[in-house]
Design an enzyme around this catalytic site. Structure first.
Site, PDB file in Angstrom:
ATOM      1  N   HIS A 168      40.287  31.619  37.938  1.00  0.00           N
ATOM      2  CA  HIS A 168      41.484  32.362  37.557  1.00  0.00           C
ATOM      3  C   HIS A 168      41.965  33.165  38.764  1.00  0.00           C
ATOM      4  O   HIS A 168      41.158  33.617  39.590  1.00  0.00           O
ATOM      5  CB  HIS A 168      41.189  33.339  36.418  1.00  0.00           C
ATOM      6  CG  HIS A 168      41.252  32.745  35.050  1.00  0.00           C
ATOM      7  ND1 HIS A 168      40.469  33.191  34.010  1.00  0.00           N
ATOM      8  CD2 HIS A 168      41.998  31.733  34.535  1.00  0.00           C
ATOM      9  CE1 HIS A 168      40.720  32.493  32.917  1.00  0.00           C
ATOM     10  NE2 HIS A 168      41.650  31.599  33.217  1.00  0.00           N
ATOM     11  N   CYS A 264      39.231  41.120  33.902  1.00  0.00           N
ATOM     12  CA  CYS A 264      39.192  40.127  32.823  1.00  0.00           C
ATOM     13  C   CYS A 264      39.089  40.788  31.452  1.00  0.00           C
ATOM     14  O   CYS A 264      39.549  40.241  30.449  1.00  0.00           O
ATOM     15  CB  CYS A 264      38.000  39.186  33.006  1.00  0.00           C
ATOM     16  SG  CYS A 264      38.154  38.046  34.394  1.00  0.00           S
TER      17      CYS A 264
END
Length: 700
Positions: A168, A264
């Site tokens: 990511h 996150c």
């Protein structure tokens, strides 16, 4: 009063590592401590409540990664683009996040179900609100970026991730207040690093080392001048302090086991909307059609790999498989690229492997006029070795003088339209040169494909030192005999190693017996061939005894001097000075040769062309119409000849150095092969095999 920063979190009530969808999860299934995870999450929540307002979404059983709320979606103002998770294991989170956003008054945008996008894990706003950084490569598709630009009315900059540990964008990239950027450059391809460097000045870029990257130092929550992270080295902390940031470390090791940390575990809910920022994205998409033996010839896999390797993405819209061996397949593929330049690069390479037909089969080529002699327009199409056609006035025209690394010039004279490859220096002011990639296709005929398989399949476009040299030689001899007997053309490009290894007498035999119709080389092969003829040495070494001759290092200079006195190699042969050898046989059998000079040449011989441009032209003239080219231990000349030679010409590259034959085979032509062996041995075996053969055209 300024509205406090709002952050969405999800308590780890159901968190665990239940599956493997990234490298961090490997070996950690069910190894996370629930108690410790709750403790670490609670400390992060406590820290963030001091600098922001934290909202909570209730976790759900069966979706353990829901704790990573950054992947819920991407928020800007009152709008949110809901995530479309790449892995089925996380897709169950989508309805729960959708309900939370709707219940809290957000306008929810939903991407097509088959278009992955993983929210603020892969899309991060510049902290000044000027643009959106969007990642792709592992979890999110490039095709999602135009939707983000349109729905959120913001400029999108696409960054390609290339290290699967940083799957990511937020694992390796963190925009900070004041225009600063914390990032790990090695997680991105060169194009993306170039984009980053263009947008963020060097004084504002904080590039971290791998040791900090794997501790998820970039997976940081930034509020004002505070950065909250799992861990940072002393060096990184100092760098951030010097930039005016306060670093707060809060260990999140239990979440690292699933591939996440502070960022996150959070989603910023009140990102500002700037009134003067509007939608823009350089992402470009094209639909291409492919037709042919897409699977058995490997074209489909090669094409799709090529798209990804060059920083693009694809979606196969339609695929029709040929039902029988002789049937062709067809495919319709949407290709996307982060900008026009990369799209042109991808499509050019697709054309090169014969995988593309311009959509709708109706686009004529685009041309621009040269404004200077020897200079092409900036976006000119670079030609390749394969037979090429261009579409002009709705008609396909075959390009003449096909070669690698040239430009295509279009000429229209009344009803006569021609297309021709030209190297840059031969372009004239006013020439119409093809630019872009529209209206261009390479020709792949089934008959040619079958013929190559039948006649030259042993070559296999490969390089091998393990293949039995004798077997390869048998096949090459068979080809040479066929070419000679039907009046074809074989060109040899050779280096002085041919002489040094004792191959001169064998190459001389090939010339004498009509197997060679052109010879290419440098000054050295002619010098040492005639040195051997006149003095029995090569580089001063006795060719019979293999030992240096006293004063032998001067022999080649004496030979050069004598030939120069006669004025040419041909005159030296006519005068009886040269009585044997390769150059002698070329003169006696009217085989043309071209010798290209270099800065290291002694003499040189009067026949050696020291003007490089003229030498290239002489080479190109001799290559024209060749059926086969034998490349014998001369890397420089072989590579040059390879670039001048169109597809369809069979090429054999012989060298003791595997790197040389690999370089030639990398041209991609199925009609080429590299043979790793001693060139003297190769020529000896070749001549012996030819002596054994009976012509396939000979009548009995």
């Amino acid at each position: 009063m300024t509205e406090p920063i709002r952050i969405l979190m999800c308590a780890p009530d159901h968190y665990d590592v239940d599956y493997v969808i990234n490298p961090w999860m490997e070996g950690n299934i069910h190894k996370s401590s629930q108690e410790k995870a709750v403790e670490q999450w609670s400390k992060l929540n406590f820290v963030l409540n001091d600098i922001a307002k934290v909202d909570l979404v209730k976790g759900q059983p069966g979706v353990p990664d829901m704790v990573f709320t950054a992947n819920a979606g991407l928020v800007l103002g009152d709008n949110v683009v809901l995530s479309r998770f790449y892995h089925p294991e996380r897709q169950g989170e989508e309805p729960h996040f959708k309900k939370w956003f709707e219940d809290n008054g957000f306008n929810v945008f939903e991407l097509p179900k088959d278009l992955p996008f993983e929210g603020a894990g892969d899309a991060l706003l510049d902290r000044e609100g000027r643009w959106l950084w969007a990642g792709y490569g592992f979890r999110s598709e490039l095709d999602s970026h135009p939707y983000l630009a349109d729905w959120l009315d913001i400029e999108v900059l696409s960054l390609r991730l290339i290290d699967d540990r940083f799957y990511h964008l937020d694992t390796c990239f963190c925009p900070l207040s004041g225009g600063y950027l914390l990032y790990y450059p090695s997680a991105f391809d060169s194009y993306s690093n170039h984009i980053i460097e263009k947008r963020v000045p060097e004084s504002k870029r904080i590039a971290i080392a791998e040791a900090d990257a794997i501790n998820f130092a970039c997976n940081t929550v930034n509020v004002g001048n505070t950065v909250v992270m799992n861990k940072a080295s002393q060096e990184l902390q100092q760098h951030l302090n010097d930039a005016g940031f306060e670093v707060i470390e809060t260990p999140l090791t239990e979440f690292l086991k699933a591939g996440g940390a502070a960022k996150c575990l959070t989603l910023r809910l009140n990102e500002p909307v700037l009134p003067d920022v509007h939608a823009s994205t350089p992402v470009e998409s094209r639909v291409i059609n492919m037709e042919g033996h897409l699977l058995d010839a490997g074209i489909m896999n090669r094409s799709l790999d090529l798209v990804v390797d060059n920083g693009g993405s694809f979606k196969v819209l339609n695929f029709q498989l040929g039902v029988e061996r002789q049937s062709t397949s067809s495919a319709e593929v949407r290709v996307s690229a982060p900008d026009h330049e990369i799209m042109e690069k991808i499509v050019s390479q697709l054309i090169e492997i014969g995988a593309i037909i311009p959509q709708n089969d109706g686009n004529d080529v685009v041309t621009e006029t040269c404004d200077l002699d020897g200079v092409a327009p900036g976006d000119f199409y670079v030609s390749n070795i394969y037979p090429t056609e261009v579409r002009v006035n709705q008609q396909w025209i075959r390009v003449q003088k096909q070669r690698m690394d040239g430009a295509i010039v279009i000429k229209e004279d009344g009803n006569n339209t021609t297309a021709e490859c030209r190297i840059l220096r031969d372009l004239d002011k006013g020439d119409r040169v093809v630019v872009g990639v529209d209206g261009i296709r390479t020709v792949r005929k089934k008959s040619n494909r079958d013929k190559v398989k039948e006649e030259f399949s042993f070559m296999g476009a490969g390089v091998s030192s393990e293949r039995r040299v004798e077997l390869v030689v048998e096949q090459i001899a068979w080809e040479l005999r066929q070419i000679r007997d039907r009046g074809g053309k074989v060109v040899v490009t050779a280096g002085p190693v041919v002489i040094h290894t004792g191959g001169a007498k064998h190459l001389s035999s090939l010339v004498r017996d009509g197997y060679v119709q052109g010879l290419l080389g440098g000054n050295a092969i002619a010098v040492h061939d005639m040195e051997q003829s006149l003095m029995g040495t090569s580089l001063g070494v006795d060719m019979q005894k293999g030992t240096p001759v006293r004063g032998g290092h001067r022999h080649h200079l004496k030979v050069i001097n004598q030939v120069r006195r006669h004025g040419s190699i041909a005159k030296a042969v006519e005068a009886g000075l040269v009585t044997k050898g390769i150059m002698y046989e070329c003169v006696k059998n009217n085989v043309p040769f071209a010798l290209a000079g270099s800065i290291r040449d002694d003499g040189p011989l009067p026949d050696t062309q020291m003007d490089l441009i003229k030498a290239q032209s002489e080479y190109a003239q001799l290559i024209e119409g060749a059926d086969m080219i034998l490349m014998l231990s001369t890397m420089l000349h072989s590579i040059g000849v390879g670039n001048m030679t169109p597809a369809g010409v069979k090429m054999v590259c012989v060298d003791i150095n595997p790197a040389v034959v690999t370089k030639l085979s990398d041209r991609g032509s199925v009609e080429s092969v590299g043979v790793v062996t001693d060139v003297g041995l190769f020529l000896s075996l070749l001549v012996n095999q030819l002596d054994k053969l009976t012509s396939p055209y000979q009548t009995i």
